[in-house]
Design a protein around this motif. Structure first.
Motif, mmCIF file in Angstrom:
data_model
loop_
_atom_site.group_PDB
_atom_site.id
_atom_site.type_symbol
_atom_site.label_atom_id
_atom_site.label_comp_id
_atom_site.label_asym_id
_atom_site.label_seq_id
_atom_site.Cartn_x
_atom_site.Cartn_y
_atom_site.Cartn_z
ATOM 1 N N UNK A 188 11.105 -0.788 -4.483
ATOM 2 C CA UNK A 188 10.976 -0.562 -3.393
ATOM 3 C C UNK A 188 10.175 0.248 -2.781
ATOM 4 N N UNK A 189 9.460 1.111 -3.490
ATOM 5 C CA UNK A 189 8.170 1.992 -2.945
ATOM 6 C C UNK A 189 7.219 1.307 -2.718
ATOM 7 N N UNK A 190 6.981 -0.321 -2.915
ATOM 8 C CA UNK A 190 5.442 -0.654 -3.285
ATOM 9 C C UNK A 190 5.659 -1.112 -2.136
ATOM 10 N N UNK A 191 7.240 -1.930 -1.448
ATOM 11 C CA UNK A 191 7.530 -2.266 -0.823
ATOM 12 C C UNK A 191 6.854 -1.944 0.781
ATOM 13 N N UNK A 192 6.783 -0.208 0.329
ATOM 14 C CA UNK A 192 6.830 0.710 1.382
ATOM 15 C C UNK A 192 5.023 1.316 2.127
ATOM 16 N N UNK A 193 4.072 0.792 0.870
ATOM 17 C CA UNK A 193 2.965 0.394 0.685
ATOM 18 C C UNK A 193 2.303 -1.066 2.185
ATOM 19 N N UNK A 194 1.199 0.094 3.268
ATOM 20 C CA UNK A 194 0.734 -0.787 4.166
ATOM 21 C C UNK A 194 1.576 -0.205 5.595
ATOM 22 N N UNK A 195 2.928 0.641 5.051
ATOM 23 C CA UNK A 195 3.742 0.601 6.500
ATOM 24 C C UNK A 195 3.833 2.357 6.845
#
Length: 307
Positions: A188-195
């Motif tokens: 989930x945290x990796x999915x937040x990168x660049x947002x």
């Protein structure tokens, strides 16, 4: 200092929402009944039973349910039914300024991780990496409930984090670190990168846990966090379990820790009972803590709630 919601007391009202994947109505109803048997009242969100493919309603509907719970003066705690996928989809539709002025206890793990950290980062409230509605059932270990209700009702500090006796914390890189705890589920945290909702680890203790991923995929996610500077910025690293994670190419999760996380040189504690494991410690996200990797100790210096 972070904003703290009011402590939970016997007879308080819990708002149930489904913010990611749908959950079978029978399961929701059984878990609600168990929650009520513990002396809590329940209000269910309008879309709590909704199903829109792999999502429980549209992003806007799920966000509306959550905002309605923050607005409802009867609700003391907001408890998502489950994680799954899709929680990040509601983040642009939340009113973080309103939430700042109406703080409530929000608990969860898995995909709820992105919500916990966004609320802490943009509303300044302490959230709780702890139980979901699905955990309110007879088979849940007493440890999990003790952790949950202590965190949601006690303002006593300093308070040590006590892992289950058979699962001692393990110091991998000696040293101590202080700061608010952030993080949770690695995917989930990796999915937040660049947002706009990318996790901020600057001066913070970074908590990571994972489930059902092969070790080579976990390596990929760890490397992505590393390249994004999240390990450089943090003051210490707190690793939970990699629950049901499969070995890959003869390498284990422990090998990955030793080969790629220990060399980062940050104070490192491992084996925390959290998230997807059987035992779930209650970790206040956004609350100040100290970790001593030399002695295997974590101490909360700030409560998750207030009276």
């Amino acid at each position: 200092m972070a904003i703290k919601p009011l402590a939970l007391q016997q007879g308080d009202t819990v708002g149930i929402v489904t913010l990611g994947s749908p959950l079978d109505a029978d399961v929701i109803n059984r878990r609600i009944a168990y929650l009520q048997s513990m002396g809590l009242k329940v209000i269910a969100g309008k879309y709590v039973y909704a199903q829109n493919g792999y999502l429980a309603g549209t992003d806007q509907e799920r966000a509306e349910d959550l905002m309605n719970m923050f607005a409802d003066e009867r609700v003391k705690m907001i408890l998502p039914s489950r994680g799954g996928v899709g929680v990040e989809g509601i983040l642009p539709y939340l009113d973080y300024d309103y939430i700042r002025g109406h703080p409530k206890i929000v608990s969860g793990y898995s995909d709820i991780t992105v919500l916990l950290n966004a609320l802490t980062q943009f509303s300044g409230i302490v959230t709780l990496h702890s139980l979901l509605l699905i955990d309110f059932r007879p088979g849940t270990p007493p440890y999990n409930f003790e952790q949950f209700f202590t965190a949601t009702s006690s303002v006593v500090v300093p308070r040590p984090l006590n892992n289950p006796p058979e699962k001692p914390l393990s110091g991998k890189v000696p040293g101590s670190a202080s700061g608010p705890i952030v993080g949770g589920n690695l995917t989930s945290l990796v999915g937040s990168l660049g947002t706009p909702f990318e996790i901020d680890t600057t001066g913070k203790i970074l908590l990571l846990e994972e489930t059902h991923e092969p070790v080579n995929t976990v390596y990929r996610y760890v490397e992505q966090l590393k390249l994004a500077g999240k390990f450089n910025d943090c003051s210490g690293i707190l690793l939970g379990e990699c629950t049901n994670c499969m070995d890959a190419y003869g390498q284990t999760y422990e090998d990955l820790i030793n080969d790629f996380i220990v060399p980062l040189g940050k104070p490192l504690l491992t084996n925390l009972a959290s998230g997807h494991g059987v035992y779930k410690a209650a970790i206040p996200i956004g609350a100040f803590a100290n970790m001593n990797a030399s002695n295997g100790l974590i101490t909360f210096l700030e409560p998750a709630v207030r009276y």
